[in-house]
Design a protein around this motif. Structure first.
Motif, mmCIF file in Angstrom:
data_model
loop_
_atom_site.group_PDB
_atom_site.id
_atom_site.type_symbol
_atom_site.label_atom_id
_atom_site.label_comp_id
_atom_site.label_asym_id
_atom_site.label_seq_id
_atom_site.Cartn_x
_atom_site.Cartn_y
_atom_site.Cartn_z
ATOM 1 N N LYS A 3 84.622 10.883 95.883
ATOM 2 C CA LYS A 3 83.400 10.083 95.763
ATOM 3 C C LYS A 3 83.372 9.332 94.437
ATOM 4 N N ASP A 4 83.768 10.039 93.345
ATOM 5 C CA ASP A 4 83.778 9.390 92.026
ATOM 6 C C ASP A 4 84.757 8.224 91.999
ATOM 7 N N SER A 5 85.924 8.443 92.598
ATOM 8 C CA SER A 5 86.922 7.357 92.605
ATOM 9 C C SER A 5 86.407 6.154 93.390
ATOM 10 N N GLU A 6 85.723 6.423 94.504
ATOM 11 C CA GLU A 6 85.161 5.309 95.268
ATOM 12 C C GLU A 6 84.113 4.556 94.457
ATOM 13 N N SER A 7 83.227 5.353 93.763
ATOM 14 C CA SER A 7 82.188 4.692 92.952
ATOM 15 C C SER A 7 82.816 3.912 91.800
ATOM 16 N N LYS A 8 83.892 4.475 91.187
ATOM 17 C CA LYS A 8 84.565 3.768 90.096
ATOM 18 C C LYS A 8 85.209 2.476 90.596
ATOM 19 N N ILE A 9 85.791 2.557 91.775
ATOM 20 C CA ILE A 9 86.406 1.335 92.327
ATOM 21 C C ILE A 9 85.348 0.259 92.542
ATOM 22 N N GLN A 10 84.180 0.695 93.060
ATOM 23 C CA GLN A 10 83.102 -0.275 93.264
ATOM 24 C C GLN A 10 82.625 -0.852 91.930
ATOM 25 N N SER A 11 82.493 0.040 90.910
ATOM 26 C CA SER A 11 82.049 -0.452 89.597
ATOM 27 C C SER A 11 83.075 -1.404 88.995
ATOM 28 N N LEU A 12 84.380 -1.109 89.205
ATOM 29 C CA LEU A 12 85.414 -2.021 88.699
ATOM 30 C C LEU A 12 85.312 -3.390 89.363
ATOM 31 N N VAL A 13 85.056 -3.369 90.644
ATOM 32 C CA VAL A 13 84.912 -4.653 91.350
ATOM 33 C C VAL A 13 83.725 -5.430 90.783
ATOM 34 N N GLU A 14 82.611 -4.699 90.573
ATOM 35 C CA GLU A 14 81.429 -5.364 90.016
ATOM 36 C C GLU A 14 81.708 -5.889 88.612
ATOM 37 N N ARG A 15 82.443 -5.079 87.812
ATOM 38 C CA ARG A 15 82.771 -5.526 86.455
ATOM 39 C C ARG A 15 83.642 -6.773 86.469
ATOM 40 N N GLU A 16 84.580 -6.816 87.389
ATOM 41 C CA GLU A 16 85.424 -8.016 87.474
ATOM 42 C C GLU A 16 84.586 -9.242 87.802
ATOM 43 N N GLU A 17 83.618 -9.041 88.699
ATOM 44 C CA GLU A 17 82.746 -10.169 89.030
ATOM 45 C C GLU A 17 81.928 -10.591 87.810
ATOM 46 N N LEU A 18 81.403 -9.561 87.067
ATOM 47 C CA LEU A 18 80.629 -9.886 85.860
ATOM 48 C C LEU A 18 81.504 -10.563 84.812
ATOM 49 N N ALA A 19 82.768 -10.114 84.690
ATOM 50 C CA ALA A 19 83.674 -10.725 83.713
ATOM 51 C C ALA A 19 83.925 -12.192 84.062
ATOM 52 N N ALA A 20 84.048 -12.451 85.347
ATOM 53 C CA ALA A 20 84.246 -13.851 85.756
ATOM 54 C C ALA A 20 83.020 -14.685 85.398
ATOM 55 N N GLN A 21 81.838 -14.111 85.652
ATOM 56 C CA GLN A 21 80.619 -14.844 85.299
ATOM 57 C C GLN A 21 80.536 -15.070 83.797
ATOM 58 N N ARG A 22 80.908 -14.022 83.013
ATOM 59 C CA ARG A 22 80.861 -14.170 81.555
ATOM 60 C C ARG A 22 81.863 -15.210 81.062
ATOM 61 N N GLU A 23 83.022 -15.246 81.675
ATOM 62 C CA GLU A 23 84.005 -16.271 81.279
ATOM 63 C C GLU A 23 83.454 -17.668 81.509
ATOM 64 N N ARG A 24 82.767 -17.829 82.621
ATOM 65 C CA ARG A 24 82.148 -19.133 82.866
ATOM 66 C C ARG A 24 81.100 -19.450 81.799
ATOM 67 N N ALA A 25 80.269 -18.411 81.482
ATOM 68 C CA ALA A 25 79.236 -18.637 80.460
ATOM 69 C C ALA A 25 79.865 -18.928 79.107
ATOM 70 N N LEU A 26 80.985 -18.235 78.791
ATOM 71 C CA LEU A 26 81.665 -18.481 77.516
ATOM 72 C C LEU A 26 82.209 -19.904 77.440
ATOM 73 N N ALA A 27 82.713 -20.374 78.534
ATOM 74 C CA ALA A 27 83.206 -21.761 78.533
ATOM 75 C C ALA A 27 82.063 -22.725 78.232
ATOM 76 N N ASP A 28 80.900 -22.458 78.849
ATOM 77 C CA ASP A 28 79.739 -23.318 78.572
ATOM 78 C C ASP A 28 79.334 -23.230 77.105
ATOM 79 N N THR A 29 79.312 -21.978 76.563
ATOM 80 C CA THR A 29 78.914 -21.815 75.151
ATOM 81 C C THR A 29 79.918 -22.471 74.211
ATOM 82 N N ILE A 30 81.210 -22.423 74.565
ATOM 83 C CA ILE A 30 82.222 -23.076 73.709
ATOM 84 C C ILE A 30 81.966 -24.575 73.644
ATOM 85 N N GLU A 31 81.635 -25.150 74.790
ATOM 86 C CA GLU A 31 81.330 -26.576 74.791
ATOM 87 C C GLU A 31 80.119 -26.869 73.907
ATOM 88 N N ARG A 32 79.103 -25.976 74.009
ATOM 89 C CA ARG A 32 77.916 -26.172 73.168
ATOM 90 C C ARG A 32 78.258 -26.028 71.687
#
Length: 388
Positions: free
Chosen positions: A131-160
């Motif tokens: 169960k823990d491994s399944e929850s960790k896998i789900q959290s990793l997937v969510e983190r990857e999605e958040l990292a992608a969103q943050r990379e997009r935000a960082l690109a915007d902030t770099i331009e600013r």
């Protein structure tokens, strides 16, 4: 013949010895009889003892036989006991084996139960890990999605930030221009401050000179205060001395009034004068020198001359021609002489009037008239006594 007869003493002795012999013989015979009886008894006892010895021999033989039988029975019993012991030991060994088997069985059952519990725990742990491994896998997937969103935000902030850097560069240029202007203003202010410092130095030198003058003035003022304090202490001592004199005069007045009342001369008693203690001299301690603007100016000469005039007037007023004590003493002498004259039968009505006048003058402070009237009374009374 008379000489052939035996002496009576010998006869008596022979008789006595014969009687003794008979007695001993009888005693021996009786003893022999007793011995014979004892010998017969001993013979009978010996026979009985022989019989008992034979009986004991037979009994001993029987006892030996029984003893042999008992020994044989004991050996058989010992053999039986040995066999019983061996059987017991064998049974004890078998019981120990059975107990060991039971213990081993219990231990095996416990180990089996523990293994079952471990298996259950392992199953639970494996399920929880899954169960823990399944929850960790789900959290990793969510983190990857958040990292992608943050990379997009960082690109915007770099331009600013790039745009902000450009604005900062423009501001730096403007600030450099302003700094140059401020440096010019600071140089101008420094020149002005140097001029003001020079002026302040001149002013401080002038203030220092004024402080010296004010310190000298303060020292002179302190000296004047010391002189004034000494004068005040002297005046306080004079007041104390005068207060003591007033107390003595009041006591004398009371005595005079009592004497007048005793003599029958009616004189109104004045109200009692309360003698107050002189106030203590004010203690004025020299203070520290004040700032130059608030330094007091030294007193002028006219004030000193005015103070000297006041002290001289006080000395003149405090020294009358006739003192109060002298006037009171003369009045008391006049009163005593008037009493003596009255006791002698002299008419003292006129003298009483004069005494009233002297008392009124004394109360009003005219000690000269009071003493003069008292002297007149004394002279008049002395003249009367001389005439008699």
């Amino acid at each position: 013949m008379a000489s052939d007869k035996p002496s009576p003493y010998l006869v008596d002795a022979v008789k006595a010895s014969a009687s003794r012999f008979k007695e001993t013989k009888n005693a021996l015979e009786a003893r022999q009889k007793e011995l014979d009886a004892l010998r017969a008894e001993l013979e009978t006892q010996r026979v009985e003892m022989d019989r008992q010895a034979e009986r004991l021999r037979t009994e001993r033989e029987d006892f030996q036989k029984e003893k042999e039988q008992v020994n044989a029975g004991r050996t058989s019993i010992d053999h039986d006991l040995a066999t019983v012991r061996m059987d017991r030991e064998r049974f004890a060994g078998e019981e120990k084996r059975v107990q060991d088997w039971a213990r081993t069985l219990n231990e095996r059952e416990k180990s089996i139960k523990e293994n079952e519990d471990r298996a259950k725990r392992l199953d639970l742990e494996l399920s929880s890990h899954l169960k823990d491994s399944e929850s960790k896998i789900q959290s990793l997937v969510e983190r990857e999605e958040l990292a992608a969103q943050r990379e997009r935000a960082l690109a915007d902030t770099i331009e600013r930030l790039v745009g902000m850097e450009r604005g900062v560069a423009d501001r730096d240029k403007k600030l450099a221009k302003r700094e140059e202007e401020l440096i010019k203003l600071q140089n101008e202010r420094l020149h002005a401050l140097e001029g003001r410092e020079r002026e302040m130095l001149k002013i401080s030198e002038e203030m220092y000179a004024r402080q010296k003058e004010s310190a000298a003035q303060h020292e002179s003022f302190v000296e004047l205060q010391e002189v004034f304090r000494q004068e005040l202490t002297r005046l306080a001592s004079e007041r104390e001395r005068l207060a003591g004199k007033e107390k003595s005069l009041v006591e004398a007045e009371k005595y005079l009034a009592a004497a007048l009342e005793a003599s029958g001369i009616e004189i109104e008693t004045p109200p009692e004068i309360e003698v107050k203690a002189p106030p203590p001299p004010p203690t004025s301690e020299p203070r520290a020198p004040k700032p130059p603007m608030a330094a007091p100016t030294p007193p002028s000469r006219p004030s000193e001359s005015f103070r000297d005039e006041i002290f001289e007037e006080e000395h003149v007023e405090s020294r009358p021609k006739v003192s109060r004590a002298d006037a009171l003493e003369r009045m008391t002498r006049a009163l005593e002489t008037a009493k003596k004259a009255r006791d002698l039968g002299r008419n003292v009505s006129e003298i009483r009037k004069v005494l009233k006048q002297a008392r009124a003058a004394f109360e009003s402070g005219d000690y000269d008239t009071a003493s003069r009237l008292a002297e007149e009374i004394l002279r008049e009374l002395e003249a009367i006594q001389l005439a008699r």
